[in-house]
Design a protein around this motif. Structure first.
Motif, PDB file in Angstrom:
ATOM      1  N   CYS A  45      -5.196   0.024   5.913  1.00  0.00           N
ATOM      2  CA  CYS A  45      -5.661   1.553   6.064  1.00  0.00           C
ATOM      3  C   CYS A  45      -7.251   1.628   5.161  1.00  0.00           C
ATOM      4  O   CYS A  45      -7.619   2.685   5.697  1.00  0.00           O
ATOM      5  CB  CYS A  45      -4.767   2.460   5.611  1.00  0.00           C
ATOM      6  SG  CYS A  45      -4.410   2.476   4.065  1.00  0.00           S
ATOM      7  N   CYS A  85      -6.900  -1.752   0.683  1.00  0.00           N
ATOM      8  CA  CYS A  85      -5.764  -1.939   1.357  1.00  0.00           C
ATOM      9  C   CYS A  85      -6.348  -2.540   2.661  1.00  0.00           C
ATOM     10  O   CYS A  85      -7.731  -2.335   2.879  1.00  0.00           O
ATOM     11  CB  CYS A  85      -5.126  -0.657   1.870  1.00  0.00           C
ATOM     12  SG  CYS A  85      -3.954  -1.057   3.244  1.00  0.00           S
ATOM     13  N   CYS A 142       0.940  -1.106   0.010  1.00  0.00           N
ATOM     14  CA  CYS A 142      -0.050   0.110   0.075  1.00  0.00           C
ATOM     15  C   CYS A 142       0.976   1.247  -0.083  1.00  0.00           C
ATOM     16  O   CYS A 142       1.862   1.487   0.767  1.00  0.00           O
ATOM     17  CB  CYS A 142      -0.943  -0.019   1.176  1.00  0.00           C
ATOM     18  SG  CYS A 142      -1.876   1.363   1.240  1.00  0.00           S
ATOM     19  N   CYS A 159      -0.224   3.883   3.614  1.00  0.00           N
ATOM     20  CA  CYS A 159       0.192   3.324   4.723  1.00  0.00           C
ATOM     21  C   CYS A 159       1.608   2.618   4.810  1.00  0.00           C
ATOM     22  O   CYS A 159       2.351   2.513   5.936  1.00  0.00           O
ATOM     23  CB  CYS A 159      -0.973   2.399   5.469  1.00  0.00           C
ATOM     24  SG  CYS A 159      -1.244   1.070   4.769  1.00  0.00           S
TER      25      CYS A 159
HETATM   26 ZN   LIG Z   1      -2.905   1.086   3.348  1.00  0.00          ZN
END
Ligand SMILES: [Zn+2]
Length: 163
Positions: free
Chosen positions: A41, A38, A19, A22
């Motif tokens: 997050c 994701c 991701c 994050c």
């Molecule tokens: Zn994420």
């Protein structure tokens, strides 16, 4: 059944990628949707297979990343020339009040050993951190960085090591 792997070098709707927000979770295709999500997050993204870019779909900000084959590279947003101005403004916002408060304390020093002689010094420090925290909060809000989840994940990782 074919398993999607991390080692895939091309960005497509079938793979799994780290991701870019994050930098902790993994983004995988969402079922029945032309989007990816994701698992950490919970941000949602849309991919452009032709341009090999990924855009954040659940934010007003047009954050876009380019997939290099191994990692994400931030694509500069339109109107980022203003970034320097924001940086300068943020610096002034943090340092100017601190400067004023500390200069006042310097030019009009408290009577030594008086009960509140520590106050100007503490006040200057508090001013600095209060303004700094405003800026940090703005940055976090701007990028919608999942602070709480991030720290929880770090904590989880550390508690695994300690055990
Ligand atoms: Zn994420």
């Amino acid at each position: 059944m074919l398993e999607s792997t991390k080692s895939e070098n091309i960005l497509n709707y079938y793979g799994a990628y780290p991701c870019p927000v994050c930098r902790h979770g993994e983004i995988t295709p969402l079922p029945l949707m032309e989007a990816m999500g994701c698992n950490f997050c919970r941000h949602i993204f849309t991919a452009n297979e032709e341009q090999q870019t990924l855009s954040m779909a659940d934010s007003q900000l047009s954050l876009t990343w380019y997939w290099t084959g191994q990692s994400w590279k931030g694509v500069p947003r339109e109107g980022t020339e203003g970034k320097l101005v924001y940086g300068i403004a943020a610096t002034i916002f943090v340092f100017l009040p601190t400067l004023i408060v500390s200069l006042a304390a310097y030019f009009f020093p408290p009577i030594p050993n008086s009960p509140l002689s520590w106050l100007p010094m503490v006040w200057s420090i508090v001013t600095f951190f209060a303004h700094l925290s405003c800026i940090i909060w703005l940055v976090i809000e701007y990028y919608q960085f999942p602070v709480v989840m991030y720290f929880r994940a770090i904590f989880r990782r550390f508690s695994m090591i300690w055990r």
